[in-house]
Write an enzyme that holds these catalytic residues in place. Sequence first.
Site, PDB file in Angstrom:
ATOM      1  N   ARG A  47      -2.687  -7.611  13.717  1.00 50.11           N
ATOM      2  CA  ARG A  47      -1.807  -8.776  13.694  1.00 50.11           C
ATOM      3  C   ARG A  47      -1.373  -9.149  15.112  1.00 50.11           C
ATOM      4  NH1 ARG A  47       3.262  -7.549  13.173  1.00 50.11           N
ATOM      5  NH2 ARG A  47       3.024  -6.251  11.327  1.00 50.11           N
ATOM      6  N   TYR A  99       1.780 -36.768  11.361  1.00 53.32           N
ATOM      7  CA  TYR A  99       1.009 -36.133  10.295  1.00 53.32           C
ATOM      8  C   TYR A  99       1.940 -35.773   9.127  1.00 53.32           C
ATOM      9  CZ  TYR A  99      -1.943 -32.672   7.960  1.00 53.32           C
ATOM     10  OH  TYR A  99      -2.658 -31.970   7.035  1.00 53.32           O
ATOM     11  N   ASP A 171       0.660 -32.877  19.676  1.00 50.88           N
ATOM     12  CA  ASP A 171      -0.319 -32.508  18.657  1.00 50.88           C
ATOM     13  C   ASP A 171      -1.588 -33.301  18.973  1.00 50.88           C
ATOM     14  OD1 ASP A 171      -1.958 -32.324  16.429  1.00 50.88           O
ATOM     15  OD2 ASP A 171      -0.311 -32.344  14.991  1.00 50.88           O
ATOM     16  N   LYS A 196      -9.993 -29.023  12.508  1.00 46.18           N
ATOM     17  CA  LYS A 196     -10.616 -30.325  12.676  1.00 46.18           C
ATOM     18  C   LYS A 196     -11.724 -30.258  13.744  1.00 46.18           C
ATOM     19  CE  LYS A 196      -7.347 -31.190   9.716  1.00 46.18           C
ATOM     20  NZ  LYS A 196      -6.019 -31.651  10.099  1.00 46.18           N
TER      21      LYS A 196
HETATM   22  C1  LIG Z   1      -4.646 -31.354   9.846  1.00 44.86           C
HETATM   23  C2  LIG Z   1      -3.552 -31.636  10.795  1.00 44.86           C
HETATM   24  C3  LIG Z   1      -2.474 -30.744  10.952  1.00 44.86           C
HETATM   25  C4  LIG Z   1      -2.314 -29.507  10.086  1.00 44.86           C
HETATM   26  O1  LIG Z   1      -3.338 -28.589  10.301  1.00 44.86           O
HETATM   27  P1  LIG Z   1      -3.838 -27.536   9.183  1.00 44.86           P
HETATM   28  O2  LIG Z   1      -4.903 -26.784   9.911  1.00 44.86           O
HETATM   29  O3  LIG Z   1      -4.323 -28.313   8.016  1.00 44.86           O
HETATM   30  O4  LIG Z   1      -2.653 -26.682   8.850  1.00 44.86           O
HETATM   31  C5  LIG Z   1      -1.512 -31.038  11.885  1.00 44.86           C
HETATM   32  N1  LIG Z   1      -1.575 -32.170  12.642  1.00 44.86           N
HETATM   33  C6  LIG Z   1      -2.580 -33.048  12.514  1.00 44.86           C
HETATM   34  C7  LIG Z   1      -2.595 -34.266  13.372  1.00 44.86           C
HETATM   35  C8  LIG Z   1      -3.600 -32.817  11.586  1.00 44.86           C
HETATM   36  O5  LIG Z   1      -4.589 -33.709  11.451  1.00 44.86           O
END
Ligand SMILES: *Cc1c(COP(=O)(O)O)cnc(C)c1O
Length: 382
Positions: A47, A99, A171, A196
Site C-alpha cells: 500500500r 466533472y 484537472d 482516460k
Molecule cells: C473521468 C473523470 C474524472 C474521474 O475519474 P475516474 O477515474 O473515473 O475516477 C475526473 N475528472 C474528469 C475531468 C474526468 O473526465
Amino acid sequence: MTDPKTNIVQAGIGIDPAHASVAPPIYLSSTYVWPNPTDKGAYDYGRTKNPNRDILAGALAELDGGAGAVVTSSGMAAIDLVLNLISADDLVIAPHDCYGGTHRLLTHRAKQGRIRVVFVDQTDAKALEAAMANKPALVMIETPSNPLMRVVDVAAICTAAKSAGAISVVDNTFLSPLRLKPLELGADIALQSTTKYINGHSDIIGGCVVAKSEDHVEKLAWWANAAGVTAAAFNCHQTLRGLRTLALRLDAAESNATAIAEYLQTQEAVARVYYPGLKSDPGYDLVQIQQSGPGAMVSFEIKGGLDAATAFCRSLEIFKLAASLGGVESLICLPETMTHAGMAESARREAGISESLLRLSVGIERESDLLADLSESFAAIS
Ligand SMILES: *Cc1c(COP(=O)(O)O)cnc(C)c1O
C-alpha cells in the site's frame, strides 16, 4: 535532456535486476522481506510503495515537470486526496461546469462539514474575482469544460489563486500533459483520471496527482498511504503500457477530431459545434496561447431534439454509446440522459446543455471510416 515523448516510451525499460527483462515485471507481492528487524529494504508493504507504481509515478511526474507524483486507484481518489491539503471549513472554488463526479464529491464533503465550496463560472471574470475575495484555500480548474468544451485561462486563474493565498489544482484529464502543462502555467498541482488518455485503452480505472513542491508531494504520499487510495500493481503496469503510446494516440485522435468538427460544421442537421480547435470557437485563441493542441473531444447539437439525438446514437456503428473518453476507440454520449442525468434539468439548461447535445470522444480509427459512420447516421435519421 531527452524529449518527454521519448521518456514515456523508455520509462522502466531494461531495469529488471533479476532477469534483465526489457519490459518491467509486475510486482504483485503485498509485502517484502526485511534484511533484519531494524532495517527495511526499499520496499516493505504494497500500500505504501510498489515498484510498478513508482515507475509510473516517476514517468508522470517528469511528464508534468513536477517534484513527484502519487498514483491513485481512480481519478476521484486523486481529487479527494488533494482535499487533504486543506483544513476543515476551508473554502474550495470549483468550476460550475466541472466533472459531475467532482461536483458530487465537493458538494457532499461540504454537507459533511469537511470543507466549504462555491461553484463559479470561471469564464466570468467578475464572478471569479468576487469568489477569490472570500479567501479560498483551494481553487480547482478544469479545461476544456465538459461537455461544452469551454476553455479557461489557466495562467490567469492560477495567478489570482496565488494572490488569494490558495493552492491551485488543475484537472487535466481532457488534455493530458502533452497538450497542456498546468505546472508551467502556474498551478501548484496537476491531476488526472488516468482512466482516460493516459491509459488510453478503456481497461483500467486510475488517477494521479503531480505536485510542483516536494512538500505537497510528501503530504499527498502520506495521505495516500494513510487512507489507502494508492493504485494496484497490475493497474500501474497496464497504465504505463498505455502511456508509452500517448503521443501517437493523441496526435491521431486530435487529427480525426479536427476533421470531424469541420465536417459537422457543414451539416444541415447540426445546429452548433463545440470544438476549441475550430477558428470560429470562442476558445480558439486561448488554445493557441496555453496549449499545444485542442484535444480530441467534440460536442455538437443536432436539430430535432432528444428524439433525433437518440436516433442518431442508435444508428452509429463505429462510435459506441458509452460514457467515458480518451480511449483508442471512438465513443458517443448523450449528456442529457447519460453523463449529466444527475444534474437538475434546470441546471443543465442553465449550463447550456440542451437535450440534443451529443459528445464525441474521438478515437484513432481511420478518419474516413469515422466520417462515413457519421454521415450514414445523418442520412438514416433525415
Ligand atoms: C473521468 C473523470 C474524472 C474521474 O475519474 P475516474 O477515474 O473515473 O475516477 C475526473 N475528472 C474528469 C475531468 C474526468 O473526465
